[in-house]
Design a protein around this motif. Structure first.
Motif, PDB file in Angstrom:
ATOM      1  N   CYS A 126       0.834  -1.207   0.000  1.00  0.00           N
ATOM      2  CA  CYS A 126       0.000   0.000   0.000  1.00  0.00           C
ATOM      3  C   CYS A 126       0.866   1.254   0.000  1.00  0.00           C
ATOM      4  O   CYS A 126       0.580   2.205  -0.726  1.00  0.00           O
ATOM      5  CB  CYS A 126      -0.923   0.017   1.220  1.00  0.00           C
ATOM      6  N   GLN A 166      -7.956  11.906   4.119  1.00  0.00           N
ATOM      7  CA  GLN A 166      -8.213  10.626   3.474  1.00  0.00           C
ATOM      8  C   GLN A 166      -8.004   9.472   4.459  1.00  0.00           C
ATOM      9  O   GLN A 166      -8.799   8.530   4.497  1.00  0.00           O
ATOM     10  CB  GLN A 166      -7.305  10.448   2.249  1.00  0.00           C
ATOM     11  N   ARG A 179     -10.955   9.349   6.728  1.00  0.00           N
ATOM     12  CA  ARG A 179     -12.122   8.833   6.004  1.00  0.00           C
ATOM     13  C   ARG A 179     -12.032   7.319   5.878  1.00  0.00           C
ATOM     14  O   ARG A 179     -13.005   6.600   6.087  1.00  0.00           O
ATOM     15  CB  ARG A 179     -12.229   9.475   4.624  1.00  0.00           C
ATOM     16  N   LEU A 180     -10.844   6.823   5.552  1.00  0.00           N
ATOM     17  CA  LEU A 180     -10.642   5.377   5.435  1.00  0.00           C
ATOM     18  C   LEU A 180     -10.902   4.678   6.768  1.00  0.00           C
ATOM     19  O   LEU A 180     -11.536   3.619   6.809  1.00  0.00           O
ATOM     20  CB  LEU A 180      -9.223   5.072   4.957  1.00  0.00           C
ATOM     21  N   GLN A 183     -14.619   4.019   7.585  1.00  0.00           N
ATOM     22  CA  GLN A 183     -15.416   3.182   6.685  1.00  0.00           C
ATOM     23  C   GLN A 183     -15.778   1.855   7.349  1.00  0.00           C
ATOM     24  O   GLN A 183     -14.978   1.278   8.077  1.00  0.00           O
ATOM     25  CB  GLN A 183     -14.634   2.875   5.402  1.00  0.00           C
ATOM     26  N   ALA A 219     -16.062  -1.095   2.676  1.00  0.00           N
ATOM     27  CA  ALA A 219     -14.681  -0.976   2.195  1.00  0.00           C
ATOM     28  C   ALA A 219     -13.783  -1.881   3.053  1.00  0.00           C
ATOM     29  O   ALA A 219     -13.194  -1.426   4.029  1.00  0.00           O
ATOM     30  CB  ALA A 219     -14.230   0.470   2.272  1.00  0.00           C
ATOM     31  N   ALA A 252     -10.172  -0.616   3.774  1.00  0.00           N
ATOM     32  CA  ALA A 252      -9.997   0.799   4.110  1.00  0.00           C
ATOM     33  C   ALA A 252      -9.110   1.000   5.335  1.00  0.00           C
ATOM     34  O   ALA A 252      -8.211   1.838   5.324  1.00  0.00           O
ATOM     35  CB  ALA A 252     -11.352   1.463   4.316  1.00  0.00           C
ATOM     36  N   GLN A 282      -5.553   0.415   4.519  1.00  0.00           N
ATOM     37  CA  GLN A 282      -4.970   1.546   3.797  1.00  0.00           C
ATOM     38  C   GLN A 282      -4.644   2.693   4.749  1.00  0.00           C
ATOM     39  O   GLN A 282      -3.610   3.350   4.607  1.00  0.00           O
ATOM     40  CB  GLN A 282      -5.918   2.003   2.693  1.00  0.00           C
ATOM     41  N   CYS A 283      -5.487   2.928   5.730  1.00  0.00           N
ATOM     42  CA  CYS A 283      -5.215   3.949   6.734  1.00  0.00           C
ATOM     43  C   CYS A 283      -3.955   3.587   7.518  1.00  0.00           C
ATOM     44  O   CYS A 283      -3.078   4.427   7.730  1.00  0.00           O
ATOM     45  CB  CYS A 283      -6.412   4.082   7.670  1.00  0.00           C
TER      46      CYS A 283
END
Length: 116
Positions: free
Chosen positions: A6, A31, A34-35, A38, A43, A46, A49-50
Motif C-alpha cells: 500500500c 483521506q 475517512r478510510l 469506513q 470498504a 480501508a 490503507q489507513c
C-alpha cells in the motif's frame, strides 16, 4: 507485506497528485481518517490503507519519503483514526494496535523535534 505494498502504491500514484495540492499532508490526513471510519462491509481494505499511511510515515523512513509529516500531524492522525474506527473485529483491533506501534517512542520523537 500488504502494508508495504500500500505504501509503495501511495508513493507511486498519490505523490505526484499531492504535489499539486496546496496542503498535501492535510489532504492525505483527511483521506486516512475517512478510510478509518469506513465500515468493513463498504470498504474491507480501508482500515488497512489507513494503517499503511501511518506505516509509511514512521520515523524509520527518511523525512522526505514519509507520507505524513510533520510528526505532530502523524501522531494526531493515528489517534483520530483509532477513534474514527467503529469496527470491533479482531482484524481491526490488530490494525489499530499496529498503527500505535508504528508511532515513535518519546525519546525518538523528541530527537526528531530537535533535528528540525
Amino acid at each position: 507485506a500488504p502494508l508495504q505494498r500500500c505504501v509503495d502504491f501511495f508513493t507511486l500514484h498519490l505523490s505526484p497528485f499531492l504535489s499539486f495540492e496546496r496542503r498535501p499532508m492535510r489532504l492525505l490526513r483527511r483521506q486516512a481518517l475517512r478510510l478509518a471510519s469506513q465500515s468493513r462491509a463498504r470498504a474491507p481494505a480501508a482500515l488497512l490503507q489507513c494503517a499503511a499511511i501511518v506505516y509509511g510515515s514512521r520515523l524509520a523512513r527518511r523525512r522526505t519519503d514519509r507520507l505524513l509529516s510533520p510528526l505532530p500531524l502523524l501522531l494526531d492522525t493515528a489517534l483520530r483514526a483509532a477513534y474514527a474506527c467503529d469496527r470491533t473485529d479482531e482484524a481491526a483491533l490488530d490494525l489499530v494496535t499496529r498503527m500505535y506501534k508504528f508511532l515513535p517512542e518519546r525519546c525518538a520523537a523528541m530527537a526528531e523535534a530537535e533535528d528540525r
